[in-house]
Each structure stands twice: as C-alpha cells, then as structure tokens.
Design a protein around this motif. Structure first.
Motif, mmCIF file in Angstrom:
data_model
loop_
_atom_site.group_PDB
_atom_site.id
_atom_site.type_symbol
_atom_site.label_atom_id
_atom_site.label_comp_id
_atom_site.label_asym_id
_atom_site.label_seq_id
_atom_site.Cartn_x
_atom_site.Cartn_y
_atom_site.Cartn_z
ATOM 1 N N ALA A 311 0.827 -1.206 0.000
ATOM 2 C CA ALA A 311 0.000 0.000 0.000
ATOM 3 C C ALA A 311 0.862 1.257 0.000
ATOM 4 O O ALA A 311 0.567 2.232 -0.708
ATOM 5 C CB ALA A 311 -0.930 -0.009 1.211
ATOM 6 N N ALA A 312 1.943 1.233 0.790
ATOM 7 C CA ALA A 312 2.840 2.400 0.847
ATOM 8 C C ALA A 312 3.531 2.632 -0.492
ATOM 9 O O ALA A 312 3.682 3.775 -0.938
ATOM 10 C CB ALA A 312 3.873 2.200 1.961
ATOM 11 N N LEU A 313 3.934 1.547 -1.149
ATOM 12 C CA LEU A 313 4.605 1.679 -2.439
ATOM 13 C C LEU A 313 3.632 2.134 -3.531
ATOM 14 O O LEU A 313 3.999 2.921 -4.415
ATOM 15 C CB LEU A 313 5.263 0.355 -2.829
ATOM 16 C CG LEU A 313 6.522 0.008 -2.022
ATOM 17 C CD1 LEU A 313 6.912 -1.455 -2.225
ATOM 18 C CD2 LEU A 313 7.683 0.919 -2.423
ATOM 19 N N ALA A 314 2.393 1.652 -3.469
ATOM 20 C CA ALA A 314 1.378 2.112 -4.424
ATOM 21 C C ALA A 314 1.140 3.612 -4.253
ATOM 22 O O ALA A 314 1.021 4.352 -5.239
ATOM 23 C CB ALA A 314 0.077 1.341 -4.233
ATOM 24 N N GLU A 315 1.090 4.046 -3.019
ATOM 25 C CA GLU A 315 0.935 5.480 -2.733
ATOM 26 C C GLU A 315 2.130 6.260 -3.279
ATOM 27 O O GLU A 315 1.974 7.354 -3.853
ATOM 28 C CB GLU A 315 0.812 5.688 -1.221
ATOM 29 C CG GLU A 315 0.712 7.137 -0.791
ATOM 30 C CD GLU A 315 -0.616 7.766 -1.154
ATOM 31 O OE1 GLU A 315 -0.639 8.967 -1.474
ATOM 32 O OE2 GLU A 315 -1.633 7.042 -1.134
ATOM 33 N N HIS A 316 3.321 5.695 -3.108
ATOM 34 C CA HIS A 316 4.540 6.341 -3.587
ATOM 35 C C HIS A 316 4.522 6.479 -5.110
ATOM 36 O O HIS A 316 4.897 7.530 -5.653
ATOM 37 C CB HIS A 316 5.755 5.529 -3.140
ATOM 38 C CG HIS A 316 7.069 6.062 -3.640
ATOM 39 N ND1 HIS A 316 7.526 7.325 -3.325
ATOM 40 C CD2 HIS A 316 8.023 5.509 -4.453
ATOM 41 C CE1 HIS A 316 8.700 7.526 -3.901
ATOM 42 N NE2 HIS A 316 9.015 6.451 -4.593
#
Length: 694
Positions: A311-316
């Motif tokens: 989820a954090a990488l998708a946001e990034h």
C-alpha cells in the motif's frame, strides 16, 4: 495544426444483421466486426474465441531448451542468479515474474534495473561487474540485451553465464550468450512474433514448468503479464490477446499485493478492469518510477508479500506520477508559450526545440503530445551546459531514426526506431540539427503526410443506447491491433463547453435529434478550443458507459472533431469570395454584401482582438475568430470568415492592426496606434461600397 484524414470503413449492414442474429451480438458490435473484415459468423467467432489452447509450445522458441537447462542447473547447484530488466512497465513486470518464479523454486537470486537517467537503457559493463562481484554467476536479461554484443563478451570474460530474453528487433549478429530467446530472431520459426518482453519471460517460465497445465500458469502469472503487454502497446492479437484476456479476468481478484493495492488506490478494485484502465490509469503510475529514476520501487511493489508495504509503495508511485505530470505539463506549457510567441515554429515539416534542464524522463511524452497535436515529427532536447539529451516522436510515414542517421555527424550518439528516438547533441549543433532535419524532411517527403483516424462506422444518436454500447465489451481487450471502436456522428451541436483539470481538457454537452451526450476532449483546454457554443460539428469518437452513484449513461471520448461539412462549405465559399475580391476580379452585389462589415461588426472584431491579444499578439484560426466574435456580439449574426478578413484588411490599412494569414491561422499584431482612425476612408471599404451602389 494539420487536419486529420478520416478513413471511414465500408458499411456492411447485411453482414452485421447476420452476425448479430447468429452470434447474439448487439448490432453496433456486429457492425464493427464486419467493418474490420470479420464479416462471417465463422470469422467473427474465431476472433472472439479466447482459449488457452491457442498458447504455443514455448520450446518452439530458438534456444529455449538451452535457457531451461542453464536455469535448472543454476537452481540445482545453488548458483546465484541475477535478473537484469528495464525501467519501463514491460521490463519491470518481466523482472518481477522471473524473480517470483525463481524464489518459488528456492533459487538464490537478485534483480537489477538500470537507472534511466544515470545509466540509460540496456546492459552496461559497470552493472555486470557489480553483479559479478556480488557473487552472481548466471545473468538472465528480460526485455533487453538483444544488441549487447560488447557487454555479452565482457560477461563471458568474467565467467558470468548469460541468458538473453528479449522481444526487440535483432541485428544480424546475435550476442555471444549461452541462450538467446527472442521470437524476432531471423532464424525463428515461432508462430507469433509480437510477444512483449514480459511475454517472453512468461514463455521461459512455461518451458521450465512444461508439465503443468497452461491454465494454471495463466492463473498464476497472466495478471502481471497482461499489465506489461498492454503498457508496452503490443498488438492484442494472437497469443497476446489470449494472455491479456485471461489476465484481465484474474486482475479483478489478483493475489499480487502490489497490484491489488494500486488498483484500490485508483478505484479499480470494484469493477471489471479493462485494457484502457491498464493503459491510461495503472501503467502511467508504474512507469513514473522509471521516468523519474527509481524503477526499483515499482519492482518492490510487485514483489512484496507485505500488504502494508504494498500500500505504501502504491501510494509512492501515485505521488511520483503526480510529479511526472507536473514536470510534463511544465515543459508542455513552456513550449506552447514559445509557439504562441513564434507561430512560425509550427510551419515546418519537423519540429526541434530545446530548453535548459527539462526533465530527461518526460520529454518523450511531451514530444508525443506535440507530434500528435501538430501532425509532424517532434524532438525535444534537455540542455545541461554545453550538451543536451533529446527524445523524439514521429508520425507514421516519416522514419525519424533514418533522419538522425543521415545527420549523425551533428550528434554525439543516437538510437531508436522509425517512430521514436533518443539522442545526444551539443548545444552548438542544435540549430544546425534543426535545419538539417527540416531539409531532410523536405527532400524525402514528396507528398504531405496526413495523420489518419480509422473510423469503423457512422452512427445516429438512437444507436448509442446503453445496451448497444455495453455490447462492445465482446470485442475486448482493446489495444494495438484491436483498437477501441471509433464512430462518426455528423451535425451535432455544442450546447456547453466546460473546462476540466485546470483547463487541460474540456467536457462538451452535445445534442442531436433531441438526444444529448456528454463528450470529453482530452488535451484541449477551453482557451485553446477552436469551437464555441452553438457550433455544428462532425465528431469521431469512442463510446463508453459512465457509472456514477448508481446511474449509468453513455459518454463519448472524442478522437477528432471539425466543423460540420455544411459549415466548412460555407467557410470555403466565403473565403473564395474574399479571394476573388482581393485578387481584383469583379464580384456582384450579393458577394459584396457578404463581405461588407457594419460598424457594429468592425467594433466587435476590434474589441475581441484587443481583449484577447497577449503581449500585443493574437494567434487563432480565422474560422474560430469569426465564430467567437459572432457568439459574443448579437449584432454579428451575419459574420463570416470573408467578412472577418475584410475587417482585418481595413484595420491594417488604418495602421491599427497588422496580420498574417498562413494555413488558415491568423497572426494578428496590435499596432501602437494613437488617436482615432477614420475607417470610412479605407480603400477596401470604398471598393465594396462602390459595388453595393452599382
């Protein structure tokens, strides 16, 4: 801006009726199939059938047996394996499915994706040395390596075994590797040449798992393979169509944490995923990482088993894409401002522009936008000191690579293919290169290259029902080789124009025969729109279903638009009448009445130009300007393009404005006129009045 040619397919109404009846298709879908040559039930059924049985034996690919033996041996003997990918979506997805497979097999493995800004595309010796020093003894390339002869020799000298898997065009001599797997090899007998890089990587996995049913392998990998294949704009026919069809089905319930998180972030997790959603929504986010110099973050998103990290990488990635859009739009706006101040920049057969510190990772996108807008090959260069890195995009019919090759003496290095190139040029050679490319285009292009839009069929409003448009899904997946259906509708009226996304796009409210539609024109803002409320248009468009808060309606995405044929005929007649008059040939009273402006019309033209000129300059098509004036002033209901040009002639004669009229584009300059002009003394006006008085 070049006018595109619309190529309307022949209508096959009888065939369409038969197809719709026998195959249970909507009539609109049947018309599209027939227009594309699938004009019998047998042909149409064969096209739409998407069976896993159509996946070819991977061992038909040259050297596949050698690649399998090398990989199996490395896994068995615990040899460290490196997968070397590329920074675009195809390369990242290919890297990830290969790493996923190797990890599943218990292999000691790592991956390497070169930095777009620092290293550029493909294998490089520094990276090979780094991987060797880290203990890697088998290197597998994906989506790259097919022209890396020197790098392959270097790997062999180190003692690093090399397997090349790629899908790009091959040179006559292949790199000296343990195996070279590429469906485009000259000696290849593989039935399908159009696999993406990730498709070739998938075929390697299929060969390694030759005893497993293909449906199991599709279920495990096709979602990621589909994303890479669609993003790389590969033809969605043959094997690609089958893989992508399965992949889009599995995307809905993907087990890949990264893909699931990205889809949730983009609102794609609650509805069927289409190829358009992958192309225009998912792929730009994944690509943004590579464009801004950090493709490894996209790879980590695909490979992580941690939902929180995914989820954090998708946001990034979404954040990076926002940055990419800002960089792209900033450069585009700079270029458009330059073109506005120097309209002559768009009048050549090519366009080469440069600027300081433009972002290398996005100038290719801007080049593509400009090439599409103006219908000419476009090259942009990001200057950094005395040297610049450039990226160019061409149009069908002009070989941009050949143009660079002809002028290689002006370049430090270059590469690419017919429609897309990259190059390095010294600042001192930029102007010479611009002129050389223009000279090359004028010598080689004996006929004008006109961008074309292929249109499947003409439709009327009553044909665009929810049922008919929903039925087009039977033709999915859409992409290269199987484009989304495009339709023609004539004589539609603009009811309203609404700017969107900070005036980067517009929404049109259109009507015809008592029915209305919302239509979107992407890449055209309200300020740059040539049309005004009330105009009658012909449009070519794709049709989609828009779902919002539980209600559905048909919306149109416009591919190209022009004034309706009857409007263009009226413009042509008015312009010809004006040319007859200014050419000194006699005209009758009716023609003089058409051309003679009233005082109110002269005032309206004067006020509009003064109000809209920026820095004393207004560049606008003549056909647009007279319609804008007519729309703004009630007294100008009889304004036409010929009368507008007479107004400008009068103002030019009086020293109020000066203007040039080139390719229907007006360039009007406001002069530093002092005092009050005596327009009644105009010789142009006197000549017209003399004809009217007889």
């Amino acid at each position: 801006m070049k006018k595109k040619k619309w190529l309307l397919a022949a209508d096959h109404n009888a065939c369409a009726d038969q197809l719709a009846g026998e195959l249970g298709l909507s009539r609109l879908t049947a018309r599209v199939l027939a227009a594309r040559g699938f004009d019998t039930p047998e042909k149409a059924r064969a096209f739409m059938t998407q069976s896993a049985e159509g996946i070819h034996d991977p061992f038909l690919l040259k050297d596949m047996d050698k690649a399998v033996a090398e990989i199996q041996s490395a896994i068995q003997h615990h040899v460290k394996i490196a997968v070397y990918g590329d920074y675009d979506v195809d390369g990242v997805t290919a890297t990830c499915i290969m790493i996923q497979y190797l990890r599943k097999m218990g292999a000691d493995c790592t991956y390497y994706i070169p930095d777009r800004l620092g290293e550029g595309y493909g294998l490089n010796t520094a990276a090979i040395k780094t991987l060797y020093d880290e203990g890697c003894r088998l290197l597998i390339t994906v989506d790259s390596g097919i022209t890396a002869e020197e790098e392959a020799d270097y790997a062999r000298e180190l003692g690093l075994r090399l397997i090349i898997t790629d899908h790009h065009e091959c040179k006559e001599k292949l790199p000296a590797a343990a195996a070279v797997v590429n469906p485009r090899r000259v000696d290849s007998e593989y039935p399908f040449r159009e696999l993406a890089g990730v498709g070739v990587a998938f075929k390697v996995i299929c060969a390694l798992e030759k005893d497993r049913p293909i449906r199991e392998l599709l279920q495990e990998y096709a979602d990621v393979v589909a994303v890479g294949t669609i993003a790389d704009v590969m033809p969605l026919v043959g094997e690609n169509r089958i893989i992508v069809s399965f992949g889009l089905q599995y995307l809905q319930n993907t087990q890949n944490h990264g893909l699931r998180s990205l889809m949730q972030k983009l609102g794609l997790d609650t509805k069927p995923v289409t190829s358009n959603a992958v192309s225009f929504t998912m792929a730009p986010r994944i690509n943004a990482a590579g464009r801004l110099g950090g493709a490894s973050s996209a790879a980590r998103m695909f490979l992580t088993d941690d939902p929180a990290e995914a989820a954090a990488l998708a946001e990034h990635l979404c954040s990076l894409n926002h940055r990419r859009q800002e960089e792209e739009n900033g450069i585009y706006e700079q270029v458009m401002a330059r073109i506005k101040a120097q309209p002559e920049l768009t009048r050549g057969k090519t366009m080469l522009l440069w600027g300081d510190d433009w972002h290398n990772g996005v100038i290719g996108i801007v080049s593509s936008r400009l090439s599409d807008r103006y219908g000419v090959p476009c090259l942009l260069v990001s200057m950094n000191g005395d040297v610049g890195k450039g990226s160019g995009r061409s149009i069908k019919g002009f070989n941009l690579y050949a143009a660079l090759e002809k002028n290689a003496h002006l370049l430090e290095k270059y590469g690419g293919h017919e429609l897309a190139v990259g190059f390095t040029v010294k600042r001192e050679n930029a102007e010479a290169l611009r002129q050389a490319l223009e000279d090359y285009a004028r010598k080689t292009q004996t006929e004008e290259i006109v961008p074309c839009v292929n249109v499947d069929c003409a439709v009327e409003p009553q044909e665009l029902t929810l049922r008919e448009v929903r039925g087009l899904a039977a033709l999915e997946p859409f992409g290269m080789g199987n484009p989304q259906p495009v339709f023609l509708m004539q004589d539609v009226r603009i009811e309203e124009i609404t700017p969107m996304s900070h005036d980067r796009h517009i929404k049109l409210h259109l009507s015809k025969q008592g029915r209305s539609f919302y239509a979107f024109v992407f890449g055209m803002g309200a300020k740059s729109c040539r049309f005004v409320k009330g105009d009658l248009l012909d449009i070519v468009f794709s049709a989609e279903i828009n779902s919002y808060r539980g209600s559905e309606n048909v919306q149109l995405v416009i591919k190209d638009v022009r004034w309706a044929r009857k409007e263009e005929q009226a413009d042509r007649q008015a312009r010809e009448t004006y040319q007859t008059f200014t050419g000194g040939r006699p005209i009758d009273r009716e023609a003089a009445a058409m051309l003679t402006p009233t005082r109110e019309e002269l005032v309206a033209v004067f006020r509009h130009v003064k109000a809209n000129a920026e820095g004393g300059l207004l560049s606008v098509p003549a056909a647009t300007l007279y319609r804008q004036v007519r729309y703004e002033a009630k007294a100008c209901g009889r304004m036409n393009v010929g009368k507008l040009l007479v107004c400008l002639d009068i103002f030019q004669e009086c020293g109020i404005f000066s203007y040039e009229n080139s390719d229907e584009e007006l360039c009007i300059r406001v002069m530093n006129y002092q005092g009050k002009a005596d327009i009644s003394g105009s010789s142009v006006l006197k000549k017209l009045m003399a004809v009217l008085k007889g």
